[in-house]
Design a protein around this motif. Structure first.
Motif, mmCIF file in Angstrom:
data_model
loop_
_atom_site.group_PDB
_atom_site.id
_atom_site.type_symbol
_atom_site.label_atom_id
_atom_site.label_comp_id
_atom_site.label_asym_id
_atom_site.label_seq_id
_atom_site.Cartn_x
_atom_site.Cartn_y
_atom_site.Cartn_z
ATOM 1 N N ALA A 16 0.995 -1.261 -0.277
ATOM 2 C CA ALA A 16 -0.039 -0.048 0.192
ATOM 3 C C ALA A 16 0.864 1.573 -0.136
ATOM 4 O O ALA A 16 0.736 1.966 -0.488
ATOM 5 C CB ALA A 16 -0.950 -0.064 1.351
ATOM 6 N N LEU A 17 2.019 1.221 0.510
ATOM 7 C CA LEU A 17 2.510 2.087 0.840
ATOM 8 C C LEU A 17 3.232 2.705 -0.283
ATOM 9 O O LEU A 17 3.696 3.971 -0.717
ATOM 10 C CB LEU A 17 4.400 2.447 1.791
ATOM 11 N N SER A 18 3.986 1.374 -1.534
ATOM 12 C CA SER A 18 4.534 1.885 -2.463
ATOM 13 C C SER A 18 3.667 2.556 -3.657
ATOM 14 O O SER A 18 3.745 2.836 -4.297
ATOM 15 C CB SER A 18 5.577 0.412 -2.618
ATOM 16 N N GLY A 19 2.529 1.461 -3.369
ATOM 17 C CA GLY A 19 0.976 2.609 -3.718
ATOM 18 C C GLY A 19 0.488 3.348 -4.231
ATOM 19 O O GLY A 19 1.132 4.291 -5.055
ATOM 20 N N LEU A 20 1.050 4.060 -2.541
ATOM 21 C CA LEU A 20 0.874 5.691 -2.726
ATOM 22 C C LEU A 20 1.389 6.404 -3.001
ATOM 23 O O LEU A 20 1.706 7.431 -3.951
ATOM 24 C CB LEU A 20 0.436 6.102 -0.931
#
Ligand code: HEM
Length: 223
Positions: A16-20
């Motif tokens: 999720a963090l890499s996606g954001l």
């Protein structure tokens, strides 16, 4: 990399963090490329700044490339682990009842985006790296707009870009909103955040489609 991050929760948070982070990159990338449809000078100025700024070139760009690779590798790891887990619980798992088509097919929309990035890096990033760090060509701050527009002469490339952006919208439609839940962002702002994510998932890919079509027809009609 999947082995490094033991727990499935930690893997989901990392995903999720890499996606954001990539969503933030998309917004920056869209803003710069959007200028190309109304001001060649502004596009050249912004591209020259990004292309020669040491912080962007030697700090942000490596982090971006790592973020792209990390997001895809982790995506495959999570997909394989989920598939193995589902195989065990098959009897209880009843297809669409538990999740949307988009969420069950994130790996496929992700693969289309990965294929797009392969073409896109071949179109823009590799020539840029060769120009700067292999040929050490003299810097011409006005070259970027021409280098961009000639790529959109081809209707095959334009169609491939447009189709890829439709899959980018499908990927963002589920991925952006669900990343808020994965990082534990669950409060009175969650509904607004989900609404923003859904609007972003439509507006940004549609904006990229408009850029590609305008650059293509502009080139074809003027050459
Ligand atoms: C019409 C749409 C687009 C145009 C015109 C465009 C244009 C460009 C250009 C000119 C570059 C080279 C920048 C440089 O290194 O100097 C670039 C790099 C890049 N693009 Fe795009 N792009 C588009 C859409 C996208 C999309 C949708 C994604 C992601 C899914 C993307 C991801 C990247 C990445 C990761 C790089 C390499 C990093 C960088 O150098 O900034 N691009 N693009």
């Amino acid at each position: 990399m999947g082995g490094l991050i033991k727990s499935s929760i930690a893997r989901k948070v990392a995903m999720a963090l890499s996606g954001l982070f990539l969503v933030f990159f998309l917004l920056q990338h869209f803003t710069i490329n959007f200028t190309s449809i109304f001001s060649a000078d502004t596009f050249n100025e912004l591209s020259h700044f990004m292309g020669t700024n040491p912080l962007v070139q030697f700090a942000l760009q490596p982090v971006l490339i790592f973020g792209v690779v990390f997001h895809f590798v982790m995506g495959f790891v999570l997909e394989i682990k989920n598939k193995n887990a589902r195989a065990v619980k098959y009897a209880k798992y009843s297809g669409g009842a538990n999740s949307s088509w988009m969420s069950r097919n994130m790996i496929y929309s992700g693969l289309v985006i990965l294929a797009f990035l392969g073409l896109h890096f071949y179109d823009f990033w590799v020539p840029e790296i060769v120009h700067k760090y292999i040929e050490f060509a003299p810097e011409d701050p006005t070259r970027y707009y021409h280098e961009l527009t000639v790529k959109f002469e081809s209707h095959v490339r334009t169609i491939l870009y447009v189709v890829s952006f439709v899959f980018l919208a499908l990927h963002l439609w589920h991925g952006f909103a669900s990343s808020f839940q994965s990082v534990g962002f669950n409060n009175k702002y969650s509904i607004a955040a989900t609404k923003f994510a859904k609007v972003f998932a439509i507006v940004i890919p549609l904006g990229f489609i408009i850029i590609a079509l305008i650059l293509h027809f502009n080139y074809v009609l003027n050459h």
